[in-house]
Design an enzyme around this catalytic site. Structure first.
Site, PDB file in Angstrom:
ATOM      1  N   ASP A  12       0.489  -0.905  -0.233  1.00  0.00           N
ATOM      2  CA  ASP A  12      -0.083   0.134  -0.067  1.00  0.00           C
ATOM      3  C   ASP A  12       0.903   1.593  -0.107  1.00  0.00           C
ATOM      4  O   ASP A  12       1.305   2.309  -0.725  1.00  0.00           O
ATOM      5  CB  ASP A  12      -1.390  -0.017   1.295  1.00  0.00           C
TER       6      ASP A  12
ATOM      7  N   ARG B 253      -0.587   5.473  16.846  1.00  0.00           N
ATOM      8  CA  ARG B 253      -0.854   6.927  15.999  1.00  0.00           C
ATOM      9  C   ARG B 253      -0.247   7.953  15.723  1.00  0.00           C
ATOM     10  O   ARG B 253      -0.160   8.691  15.860  1.00  0.00           O
ATOM     11  CB  ARG B 253      -2.450   6.680  15.463  1.00  0.00           C
TER      12      ARG B 253
ATOM     13  N   ASP C  38      -7.994   5.460  11.892  1.00  0.00           N
ATOM     14  CA  ASP C  38      -6.736   5.614  12.057  1.00  0.00           C
ATOM     15  C   ASP C  38      -6.366   6.970  11.259  1.00  0.00           C
ATOM     16  O   ASP C  38      -5.660   8.373  11.526  1.00  0.00           O
ATOM     17  CB  ASP C  38      -5.058   4.361  11.181  1.00  0.00           C
TER      18      ASP C  38
ATOM     19  N   SER D  25      -6.271  -8.288   7.491  1.00  0.00           N
ATOM     20  CA  SER D  25      -5.467  -7.186   7.963  1.00  0.00           C
ATOM     21  C   SER D  25      -4.628  -7.658   9.452  1.00  0.00           C
ATOM     22  O   SER D  25      -5.589  -7.769  10.266  1.00  0.00           O
ATOM     23  CB  SER D  25      -5.990  -6.044   7.477  1.00  0.00           C
TER      24      SER D  25
END
Length: 405
Positions: free
Chosen positions: A19, A99, A128, A182
């Protein structure tokens, strides 16, 4: 496609995976700008060095690969654990708390490299994107944010792979097929979502779990461990002082070996939908139990109950991405004040997925055997005083009953 606004340089949160590698090339082509890559080692368990080589191959001239494990645990995980934070009563916030650190460092790199934009690889459906961008704007209000998943037309795994092959971006063999779910991981936890996990009725297959053995496969003999605290933070295991990241790593090893820390949760995302996640937080689960145990000795009742009242709000702020908000910082100041005398040692028994408190002691303990004993208490507490205490507390109840007949 209309060409977007002018960008000179962008700092991309870059893992080196499919990605973000596609995003790197897409940014170069779409914005005609220089891309600075930033790869953070937060203890995800994968080698991060290859990301540098891949970024070089793709034309990135400024590449940052940094080990942030100690900062992550010291400045983000530990402050959160002082609050005993659990989102919706279960989730130890392993992804949420990572994050703001990544985004903070992106902003710092943007300043260092004179970049005028930052970019991330979060999708437009998840939490996110919010966590990254709230941090960006809190720290650098005028920064331009690029979120490719909300802009481009690459809407499937197939189109991503086609783009990668067209632009000669190396693809791992396992990426050519559809991944069964994932995974996101760091030193605090691993998170598995999507695909085969989307139906909450179906139990996760054992292959889903990355960080723990099954409780059924754990040893038949309990493991004992002692965790020592100072001002609310764990500082030693079994008498050996350790750095924050080293300590959490050791707790992870103990948790893994005893099948501790698995959570299967249907949660409420900030963006409005429900999602199902399978989380593993072996060391964090042990640390959470130990911290509550030492607080049970050292916190006054009022302070302890107030902490429990504000904890859901604090956890929600972290889950939603408001780490750098004034209200989180205010709550943190209150929480940290409560931890001034939270010190001592907790002994835990780890057994087949369970964390059992086996003992606790503290030089700052508020527990008084003299006052709670059922034996002769030598006048430390006059039981006759309880009569007036009860009647005073019953007064409003009696008046309400009498007033209503």
């Amino acid at each position: 496609m209309t060409r977007p606004g002018k960008v000179n340089k962008v700092v991309l949160a870059y893992s080196g995976g499919l990605d973000t590698s596609v995003i790197l090339r897409w940014l170069q082509e779409t914005y005609r700008c220089e891309v600075v890559t930033f790869t953070a080692d937060l203890g995800q368990g994968e080698e991060v060095a290859p990301a540098r080589k891949k970024a070089e191959m793709m034309g990135a001239k400024q590449i940052f690969v940094e080990d942030l494990r100690e900062e992550f645990v010291r400045d983000f995980v530990f402050p959160m654990f002082r609050a005993n934070a659990l989102y919706e009563g279960v989730y130890l916030l392993g992804t949420s708390i990572a994050r703001p650190l990544i985004a903070k460092r992106q902003i710092e790199i943007a300043r260092e490299t004179m970049a005028d934009a930052v970019a991330h690889g979060a999708t437009g459906k998840g939490n996110d994107q919010v966590r990254f961008e709230l941090t960006y704007y809190a720290l650098e209000p005028g920064i331009k944010v690029i979120a490719p998943w909300r802009e481009w037309e690459l809407t499937s795994r197939t189109t991503l792979i086609d783009f990668a092959e067209k632009h000669q971006i190396p693809i791992a063999k396992d990426k050519r097929g559809e991944a069964p779910f994932s995974v996101d991981a760091n030193l605090l936890h691993s998170s598995s979502e999507g695909k085969v996990l989307e139906d909450p009725w179906h139990e996760p297959d054992e292959m889903v779990y990355q960080r723990t053995i099954a409780p059924e496969a754990a040893p038949d003999k309990a493991t004992y461990v002692e965790v020592e605290f100072e001002k609310g933070d764990a500082v030693a295991i079994d008498g050996k002082r350790m750095s924050p990241a080293t300590l959490l790593t050791r707790l992870n090893e103990l948790g893994k070996a005893n099948g501790i820390g698995r959570v299967d949760l249907v949660e409420n995302r900030f963006v409005g939908m429900k999602s199902r996640g399978v989380y593993e937080t072996p060391g964090g689960t042990i640390l959470h139990a130990a911290h509550r145990a030492i607080e049970s000795l050292t916190l006054d009742r009022g302070a302890a109950h107030l902490k429990d009242e504000i904890m859901p709000r604090y956890a929600e702020l972290i889950y939603y991405g408001f780490w750098y908000s004034p209200e989180r910082e205010m709550l943190q100041a209150l929480i940290d004040k409560s931890q001034e005398h939270v010190e001592g040692t907790v002994r835990l028994k780890l057994y087949k997925g369970n964390v059992i408190v086996a003992g606790r002691k503290s030089p700052k303990s508020l527990y008084s055997l003299r006052h709670v004993t059922f034996e002769e208490d030598a006048g430390a507490y006059d039981q006759r005083d309880a009569e007036g205490f009860i009647k005073l507390n019953a007064l409003r109840l009696r008046l309400a009953k009498m007033g209503r007949g």
